[in-house]
Design a protein around this motif. Structure first.
Motif, PDB file in Angstrom:
ATOM      1  N   THR A 320       0.834  -1.202   0.000  1.00  0.00           N
ATOM      2  CA  THR A 320       0.000   0.000   0.000  1.00  0.00           C
ATOM      3  C   THR A 320       0.867   1.251   0.000  1.00  0.00           C
ATOM      4  N   VAL A 322       1.092   5.351   1.596  1.00  0.00           N
ATOM      5  CA  VAL A 322       0.642   6.222   2.674  1.00  0.00           C
ATOM      6  C   VAL A 322       0.074   7.479   2.035  1.00  0.00           C
ATOM      7  N   SER A 323      -1.067   7.934   2.520  1.00  0.00           N
ATOM      8  CA  SER A 323      -1.694   9.123   1.969  1.00  0.00           C
ATOM      9  C   SER A 323      -0.724  10.293   1.999  1.00  0.00           C
ATOM     10  N   LYS A 329       3.820   1.433  -3.814  1.00  0.00           N
ATOM     11  CA  LYS A 329       3.132   0.148  -3.813  1.00  0.00           C
ATOM     12  C   LYS A 329       3.293  -0.566  -5.154  1.00  0.00           C
ATOM     13  N   TYR A 349       4.037  -4.547   4.489  1.00  0.00           N
ATOM     14  CA  TYR A 349       2.965  -3.603   4.829  1.00  0.00           C
ATOM     15  C   TYR A 349       3.530  -2.556   5.766  1.00  0.00           C
ATOM     16  N   GLN A 350       3.518  -1.300   5.315  1.00  0.00           N
ATOM     17  CA  GLN A 350       4.003  -0.203   6.146  1.00  0.00           C
ATOM     18  C   GLN A 350       3.142   1.023   5.905  1.00  0.00           C
ATOM     19  N   THR A 351       2.723   1.664   6.979  1.00  0.00           N
ATOM     20  CA  THR A 351       1.992   2.921   6.853  1.00  0.00           C
ATOM     21  C   THR A 351       2.799   4.015   7.552  1.00  0.00           C
ATOM     22  N   ASP A 367      -4.772  -2.899  10.778  1.00  0.00           N
ATOM     23  CA  ASP A 367      -3.745  -3.089   9.752  1.00  0.00           C
ATOM     24  C   ASP A 367      -3.796  -4.475   9.135  1.00  0.00           C
ATOM     25  N   LYS A 370      -6.347  -4.502   6.377  1.00  0.00           N
ATOM     26  CA  LYS A 370      -5.900  -3.732   5.219  1.00  0.00           C
ATOM     27  C   LYS A 370      -4.824  -4.490   4.437  1.00  0.00           C
TER      28      LYS A 370
END
Length: 719
Positions: A320, A322-323, A329, A349-351, A367, A370
């Motif tokens: 993914t 991050v906004s 991704k 997976y990292q935010t 998480d 997601k």
């Protein structure tokens, strides 16, 4: 609470609060800790005339103290400055567990005895009761010089030996039996001393000079000082060479081989530069090339070919974005490109996990879903390991209070998802070790190139390490150029090598943008529609239950239905709806949905799927109808369950006109289907009766009324 420590805290605050360089007052709670040690250090610096104070007992403080004079037995100060300096020393003694015989400001026999006790505990060669700079510094830390609970006596022997041999450059290091950052630095100071590096330029870290002077050792090598340090390094990396005797015999050779095999080094039993570096610093030899890498950059065909030519066979890619962050991704078609060329892929997976505040149980629970959704959307097959990132230098208490609960949340949600994917962890060595020991991660992706992290200094590789990130490099040129993190690969995780296409394209979509249904999408409805929603739909998922609900529903005097669940469970229409949901609730609780007895809230969706809904009836293009419950909240106290949205979807091959649609529905007697749902709150006895599923009427009109109508979706179909 120690009243003597509290007395020290009260005194140092009263004496120095408001004075330049002291900082904020320390808590007067009688609990020793670094804040009190730092306050005493700044107080000493103030007394010595240092205006730019710090928490560090550095070279400036040592020089100023030596210039003032060395404290020793029977010193009776004649100035307030002298009294205060002695009281600072005595306060440090109380905080480190030594008794000076009073908090008096006079250097009496009890104070001298405490100095000699520390000198003996640390195994220093000079035990005369004088407070040399390194002794004063030792009292102003939280280090322990006796074996503490959980400590290893052999590590304590090693620590005391390092103090005895190398204290002049390394200082007085802890002797508590726990291998840690300072012990690692003392070990390197010892190597630098054996290498003949001038004490004034020794650092306790590996630099070019230290690297270049590392000796090559083998059976029979005469360098006993180096060999003893090698034996220490092997032991603290969990490879026991036997007695610390400074002899390189067959036992040491075999232990070196075991370490080399574990670390994916050339296995020859000879300790050369690369083996030394892997023992002494987390990144080992950063020039070493691995077989795996990770990258934030899309792997195109040209870049994939470069990676293969450089010896890489496994690539880590992000699930993914991050906004507001980078587009890192996996891109459309990227996996297919890599798999077609023979590269494997492991998902990351990292935010925003760059500080402790992000990590807690509920965030991990969120998480996991997601990451699961993203991995399935790319087609990663079942049992692929997803690496959840902990991208900061987590301290011990943060691992206990934040990281472990976070991963417990991940595990709880993955259990609800039938453990379709496995759980790995990305982070420093200490994070991987403790998460694995706690049973919340099965595989570790180690951020070893962060050599300054406290979680890497003084920790071995986790036993379950799969990838070891040791350097950042760029390979290739032109269209094939790509920046990567170079990773050593253990072989414990090969990553995914193919896509499971059955997992892809399970989100709602309209197949034909020119059809009369193209403007109808999934959502909440509060008005009647004259035609079915032709969007795609979702897999079956209801808590820990998955499977299909299928058969014929007839709403007349004797309703009937057939429900087929996973593992061969089948419930017929002769059983009550309440009986079915009682069984369902029990099954969900058994599968771990209870989250250890805590409230279950923020469940966003509850989905039911009806495959082959009308049995053998002739609906040539209608494939299935699926129902989705949104905004679901479940609690163990009233109201036990609430729902505020309901959506129904029909999946079929889309005809281009309404007439074509009607021609496909040739069910005798079918007039219409009405679905009514509202915001519901139900009690304990009928906790799940909100799903009283009587959804389809055949041979006459049918109405399902769960409560006053808020949302209605009406499918009008006819012969």
């Amino acid at each position: 609470m120690d009243p003597l420590v509290q007395q020290v805290q009260e005194w140092v605050n009263a004496e120095y609060t408001g004075r330049t360089g002291y900082g904020d007052p320390v808590a007067e709670d009688g609990i020793t800790g670094w804040s009190t040690a730092y306050a005493l250090t700044r107080a000493l610096q103030i007394e010595l005339g240092i205006t730019n104070t710090s928490n560090n007992f550095g070279s400036g403080t040592k020089a100023a103290y030596e210039s003032w004079g060395i404290l020793e037995a029977r010193y009776e100060p004649t100035s307030q400055q002298g009294i205060n300096i002695v009281k600072i020393l005595q306060g440090g003694m109380y905080c480190t567990g030594y008794n000076p015989g009073g908090f008096t400001g006079t250097f009496a026999d009890g104070t001298a005895g405490a100095v000699m006790q520390l000198q003996a505990d640390a195994n220093l060669p000079i035990q005369d009761g004088r407070v040399y700079p390194y002794i004063f510094e030792a009292f102003l830390t939280m280090d322990a010089y006796v074996l503490t609970p959980g400590g290893d006596p052999r590590i304590r022997d090693m620590q005391r030996s390092l103090n005895n041999e190398y204290y002049t450059t390394a200082g007085v290091q802890p002797c508590d039996g726990h291998y840690q950052r300072n012990t690692n630095k003392a070990l390197i100071y010892g190597i630098q001393t054996e290498e003949g590096i001038d004490p004034s330029i020794q650092t306790g870290t590996i630099g070019p000079m230290t690297r270049d002077r590392l000796p090559t050792l083998g059976v029979g090598s005469p360098e006993r000082g180096f060999i003893r340090l090698l034996q220490y390094a092997l032991y603290v990396n969990n490879f026991d060479p036997g007695v610390f005797d400074g002899l390189y015999g067959a036992g040491v050779r075999d232990t070196v081989r075991e370490f080399q095999s574990f670390s994916q080094l050339t296995v020859d039993g000879i300790t050369g530069t690369r083996t030394w570096l892997s023992l002494l610093q987390s990144k080992g030899d950063p020039t070493r090339r691995g077989a795996a890498c990770d990258t934030i950059t899309e792997v195109t065909r040209e870049r994939a070919q470069v990676l293969i030519s450089e010896g890489y066979d496994t690539v880590g890619r992000y699930l993914t974005n991050v906004s507001g962050g980078l587009n890192k991704k996996i891109q459309p078609g990227e996996l297919e490109t890599m798999f077609s060329l023979g590269l494997n892929v492991y998902p990351i997976y990292q935010t925003l996990g760059r500080d402790a505040s992000y990590f807690h149980y509920d965030q991990g629970f969120e998480d996991a879903k997601k990451a699961y959704d993203a991995a399935r959307s790319y087609g990663f097959p079942e049992e692929t390991i997803i690496y959840f990132a902990v991208d900061f230098d987590a301290l011990g208490y943060q691992i206990d209070n934040n990281i472990i609960p976070h991963f417990q949340g991940i595990n709880a949600r993955m259990r609800q998802l039938n453990q379709f994917y496995k759980i790995g962890i990305y982070g420093p060595r200490s994070v991987g070790i403790q998460a694995s020991e706690a049973g919340v991660a099965m595989s570790s992706f180690v951020s070893s190139m962060s050599t300054g992290f406290s979680g890497n200094l003084g920790y071995p590789l986790p036993d379950n390490w799969a990838f070891d990130q040791i350097s950042t490099i760029t390979v290739g040129s032109g269209a094939g150029a790509i920046a990567i993190d170079n990773n050593i690969k253990s072989g414990r995780d090969e990553g995914a090598s193919s896509i499971n296409t059955d997992l892809i394209d399970n989100e709602p979509k309209v197949y034909d943008p020119f059809s009369l249904f193209s403007d109808i999408t999934e959502g909440e409805f509060d008005e009647e529609l004259s035609k079915p929603n032709p969007s795609f739909s979702y897999p079956i998922k209801l808590g820990a239950i998955e499977g299909s609900l299928s058969g014929t529903l007839i709403l007349d005097d004797e309703p009937s239905w057939s429900i087929d669940l996973k593992d061969g469970v089948s419930i017929s229409g002769k059983e009550s709806i309440q009986q079915y949901f009682d069984q369902l609730l029990n099954r969900m609780i058994e599968e771990g949905v209870s989250r250890n007895g805590e409230n279950i809230d923020n469940i966003n969706e509850l989905r039911l799927e009806f495959d082959d809904l009308l049995g053998n009836k002739n609906i040539s293009l209608l494939e299935e109808i699926r129902f989705e419950i949104g905004d679901l909240n479940w609690s163990w106290s009233a109201p036990f369950l609430s729902v505020s949205a309901f959506t129904a979807e029909v999946l079929h091959d889309i005809p281009h006109t309404e007439a074509q649609l009607m021609e496909t529905l040739t069910i005798d007697g079918l007039n219409e289907v009405d679905i009514d749902f509202t915001t519901l709150k139900v009690g304990l006895v009928f906790v799940l009766t909100i799903l009283a599923i009587a959804l389809l009427a055949i041979y006459g009109p049918a109405i399902l009324a769960a409560s006053p109508v808020v949302y209605a979706l009406v499918f009008l179909v006819g012969r």
